[in-house]
Write an enzyme that holds these catalytic residues in place. Structure first.
Site, PDB file in Angstrom:
ATOM      1  N   PRO A   2      -5.674  99.458   6.957  1.00 42.50           N
ATOM      2  CA  PRO A   2      -4.490  98.635   6.723  1.00 42.50           C
ATOM      3  C   PRO A   2      -3.891  98.107   8.021  1.00 42.50           C
ATOM      4  O   PRO A   2      -3.940  98.758   9.057  1.00 42.50           O
ATOM      5  CB  PRO A   2      -3.529  99.599   6.024  1.00 42.50           C
ATOM      6  CG  PRO A   2      -4.425 100.598   5.379  1.00 42.50           C
ATOM      7  CD  PRO A   2      -5.562 100.771   6.328  1.00 42.50           C
ATOM      8  N   GLU A   3      -3.333  96.919   7.940  1.00 39.32           N
ATOM      9  CA  GLU A   3      -2.733  96.291   9.118  1.00 39.32           C
ATOM     10  C   GLU A   3      -1.218  96.425   9.035  1.00 39.32           C
ATOM     11  O   GLU A   3      -0.660  96.953   8.076  1.00 39.32           O
ATOM     12  CB  GLU A   3      -3.163  94.833   9.182  1.00 39.32           C
ATOM     13  CG  GLU A   3      -4.642  94.632   8.873  1.00 39.32           C
ATOM     14  CD  GLU A   3      -5.418  93.871   9.930  1.00 39.32           C
ATOM     15  OE1 GLU A   3      -4.796  93.305  10.837  1.00 39.32           O
ATOM     16  OE2 GLU A   3      -6.659  93.863   9.844  1.00 39.32           O
ATOM     17  N   LYS A  51       1.421 100.498  12.656  1.00 36.89           N
ATOM     18  CA  LYS A  51       0.670 100.994  11.511  1.00 36.89           C
ATOM     19  C   LYS A  51       1.127 102.390  11.092  1.00 36.89           C
ATOM     20  O   LYS A  51       0.528 102.999  10.203  1.00 36.89           O
ATOM     21  CB  LYS A  51      -0.825 101.026  11.839  1.00 36.89           C
ATOM     22  CG  LYS A  51      -1.416  99.659  12.159  1.00 36.89           C
ATOM     23  CD  LYS A  51      -2.896  99.815  12.453  1.00 36.89           C
ATOM     24  CE  LYS A  51      -3.518  98.512  12.882  1.00 36.89           C
ATOM     25  NZ  LYS A  51      -4.967  98.648  13.138  1.00 36.89           N
ATOM     26  N   ARG A 251     -15.731  98.686  15.222  1.00 33.88           N
ATOM     27  CA  ARG A 251     -15.242  97.933  14.081  1.00 33.88           C
ATOM     28  C   ARG A 251     -16.066  96.659  13.942  1.00 33.88           C
ATOM     29  O   ARG A 251     -16.562  96.125  14.930  1.00 33.88           O
ATOM     30  CB  ARG A 251     -13.751  97.561  14.252  1.00 33.88           C
ATOM     31  CG  ARG A 251     -12.811  98.751  14.354  1.00 33.88           C
ATOM     32  CD  ARG A 251     -12.639  99.459  13.027  1.00 33.88           C
ATOM     33  NE  ARG A 251     -11.687 100.554  13.122  1.00 33.88           N
ATOM     34  CZ  ARG A 251     -11.994 101.806  13.457  1.00 33.88           C
ATOM     35  NH1 ARG A 251     -13.273 102.105  13.728  1.00 33.88           N
ATOM     36  NH2 ARG A 251     -11.077 102.735  13.528  1.00 33.88           N
TER      37      ARG A 251
END
Length: 272
Positions: A2-3, A51, A251
């Site tokens: 999640p951002e 975050k 990533r």
């Protein structure tokens, strides 16, 4: 993962459900904190910090329930008696009030700290793109402290500016016409990139569909997730690589080889 906009919405939803309410249930299913019970205590507020999510409660002896969603985590708010949408064995934190139940599922990180320890817990973070402390000049200063670092790594480093995740990292590099491996010092207009990061998160924080193209249906992202399709601007096949500071932090990295050429082969093309 999640951002910052996702965590901002989660904090807002939890704040509406918990702020000013007395806890009638507190069940923390993390071994180290399993005996912690804030039943009878009042929740003051719920805030996002990049975050990270902080549920603040108590009086003079304030406490925080500090969580990070990591890859799979999420928070749900239910009316009392409402059926949960996730299995109970995945719950890591359950907080109840007279009229609501808040459940954190599969939280990648959860701990309880004293309010006095909050600065030690999240003070390392850079300016929060969606927080009251946002400071673009400080974000620029932090980014420029490592001029040789690839911009694709620097943007993802929460110590520089807090809230950018992998989707925004890829989309920001595309919108700036910058190859993700470009050193920070060679990014043509770094202040513009920082400004754009703020605009994108602000534009998306109120909606569940994340968009960088201006469309809320269909093609909502320029390059992210499009390795089997072409760049939305030029049609060139989108490249997919792995990028991270270490093997455990890799990533997926999406970019357009044509719109984001390496500096040694062509000048970077930036949007106005």
């Amino acid at each position: 993962m999640p951002e910052g906009d996702t965590v901002w919405r989660a904090a807002r939803e939890l704040h509406r459900a918990l702020a000013g309410k007395v806890l009638t249930r507190c069940d923390i299913r993390v071994p180290r904190f399993a005996t912690v019970d804030f039943t009878g205590s009042t929740v003051q507020e719920v805030v996002a910090r990049g975050k990270h999510l902080l549920i603040r409660g108590g009086g003079d002896d304030g406490w925080d329930i500090h969580s990070h969603l990591k890859m799979e985590g999420l928070w749900h708010v239910y009316a009392r008696g409402e059926k949960w949408r996730r299995p109970a064995f995945k719950a890591r934190c359950i907080l109840g009030t007279e009229d609501a139940v808040v459940v954190g599922f599969e939280l990648g990180f959860l701990r309880v700290i004293a309010r006095a320890e909050e600065e030690d817990a999240v003070g390392f973070l850079g300016p929060d793109l969606l927080g009251p402390d946002w400071d673009p000049d400080e974000a620029l200063r932090r980014l420029r402290e490592q001029p040789d670092r690839p911009i694709g790594l620097a943007l993802l480093d929460q110590r520089n500016l807090a809230g950018i995740g992998n989707v925004y990292r890829c989309e920001l590099c595309f919108l700036a016409g910058v190859h993700p491996l470009t050193p920070v010092a060679e990014v043509p207009n770094l202040p513009r990139m920082v400004e754009l990061s703020k605009k994108l998160l602000e534009a998306n924080k109120e909606r569940s569909t994340r968009a960088t193209t201006g469309q809320l249906r269909g093609n909502t992202l320029w390059v992210y997730g499009r390795s089997r399709r072409g760049c939305l601007r030029c049609g060139t096949p989108v490249a997919l690589e792995q990028l991270g500071d270490s093997d455990t932090e890799l990533r997926e990295l999406y970019y357009c080889p044509h719109c984001q050429p390496r500096l040694e082969t062509a000048d970077a093309r930036a949007l106005p």
